[in-house]
Design a protein around this motif. Structure first.
Motif, short mmCIF file in Angstrom:
data_model
loop_
_atom_site.label_atom_id
_atom_site.label_comp_id
_atom_site.label_asym_id
_atom_site.label_seq_id
_atom_site.Cartn_x
_atom_site.Cartn_y
_atom_site.Cartn_z
N ALA A 32 -4.26 -8.16 1.11
CA ALA A 32 -4.76 -7.02 0.34
C ALA A 32 -6.26 -7.11 0.14
O ALA A 32 -6.98 -6.09 0.21
CB ALA A 32 -4.04 -6.95 -1.01
N GLU A 59 0.81 -1.22 0.00
CA GLU A 59 0.00 0.00 0.00
C GLU A 59 0.85 1.28 0.00
O GLU A 59 0.48 2.28 -0.60
CB GLU A 59 -0.91 -0.01 1.23
N GLN A 81 -8.84 -4.34 1.51
CA GLN A 81 -9.74 -3.67 0.58
C GLN A 81 -11.20 -3.84 0.99
O GLN A 81 -11.99 -2.90 0.92
CB GLN A 81 -9.54 -4.20 -0.84
#
Length: 286
Positions: free
Chosen positions: A255, A202, A259
């Motif tokens: 991830a 990120e 998200q």
């Protein structure tokens, strides 16, 4: 009469076997608040419940409670122990009781991390630039909970490098929120982080060089279990021993969770997209 007794005996044996099987499918996983731990625990909970009718409970506790709980059989397994160094002090009192099983991730990282825009590359440099890394008016290193291994190592690093700073302990999400806020403004900040972690995908981050090697070398992550678990559930033992992840697979899982903002939803999405890899792990138990 003889036939009836035989039938009753057979029914009793069947009932006992069914009950034992059901008991075997109850699993308590001890967890902690590290991002990868939350990710893989939810992943395995979904796989085992949806495919094999396990009843899986995730129990989030401190590191000390995790190790003592496994030794006392309050939990069945935990999916993350870093060896040979990071978690050695937690293991030491119970090393003759707990079962250290297969490795599933190799090449971890651990240490002090800053954004790549920071004009600093080593921990000793923090001594001269400490005032720039302030938090609430005081030179600080932002960390996670005080009972974590990385918190203890950071206290050692502060002493070893004679840093005029204090470690501010909070939760992982709170630390990451502070990192995000500083990063968006390109402000100086130093945090305790580890690899694997979704933050490196990120943000553009870097570890500060650790010339005294306080944080140790790269390590390996294993799963471990209560006394006797591998004998009680040999099928799951074989499956978990066949389980391996790398930066791509584990980073992708974390991830998806980040998200989605929810570990279950994120893990579900990742599982749907990685059936072939999961099938490889599960094939070990066939």
């Amino acid at each position: 009469m003889k036939t009836t007794l035989c039938s009753l005996a057979a029914a009793a044996i069947f009932t006992a076997a069914t009950t034992a099987q059901a008991e075997d499918k109850t699993l308590v996983i001890g967890t902690n608040n590290w991002a990868e731990n939350i990710a893989v625990a939810n992943m395995w909970k979904l796989i085992l419940e949806n495919r094999y009718d396990y009843d899986v409970e995730l129990s989030d506790v401190s590191k000390n409670a995790l190790y003592s709980g496994l030794a006392n059989s309050d939990f069945d397994i935990s999916l993350e122990i870093w060896l040979p160094n990071t978690d050695a002090r937690y293991l030491e009192p119970y090393k003759d009781q707990l079962e250290i099983n297969g490795a599933w991730y190799e090449g971890t990282g651990l240490g002090l991390v800053v954004p790549s825009y920071a004009d600093i590359d080593t921990i000793p440099e923090l001594k001269e630039q400490a005032e720039e890394y302030g938090y609430q008016g005081s030179p600080s290193i932002l960390g996670i909970d005080s009972g974590s291994a990385i918190a203890g190592l950071t206290d050692e690093a502060i002493d070893a490098y004679d840093l005029p700073m204090e470690q501010v302990n909070s939760s992982g999400p709170a630390m990451m929120a502070a990192l995000d806020a500083a990063y968006q403004q390109e402000e100086p900040i130093v945090v305790t982080l580890w690899s694997p972690h979704w933050a490196f995908a990120e943000y553009d981050l870097k570890y500060l060089e650790d010339p005294k090697n306080v944080y140790g070398d790269n390590e390996t992550i294993y799963w471990f279990s209560r006394p006797g678990f591998t004998e009680d559930d040999p099928w799951l033992t074989e499956v978990l021993n066949a389980w391996h992840m790398d930066d791509d697979s584990l980073g992708g899982l974390m991830a998806e969770i980040e998200q989605a903002g929810d570990p279950v939803e994120g893990a579900e999405t990742w599982i749907e997209d990685n059936q072939d890899l999961i099938d490889e792990w599960l094939a070990a138990g066939e």
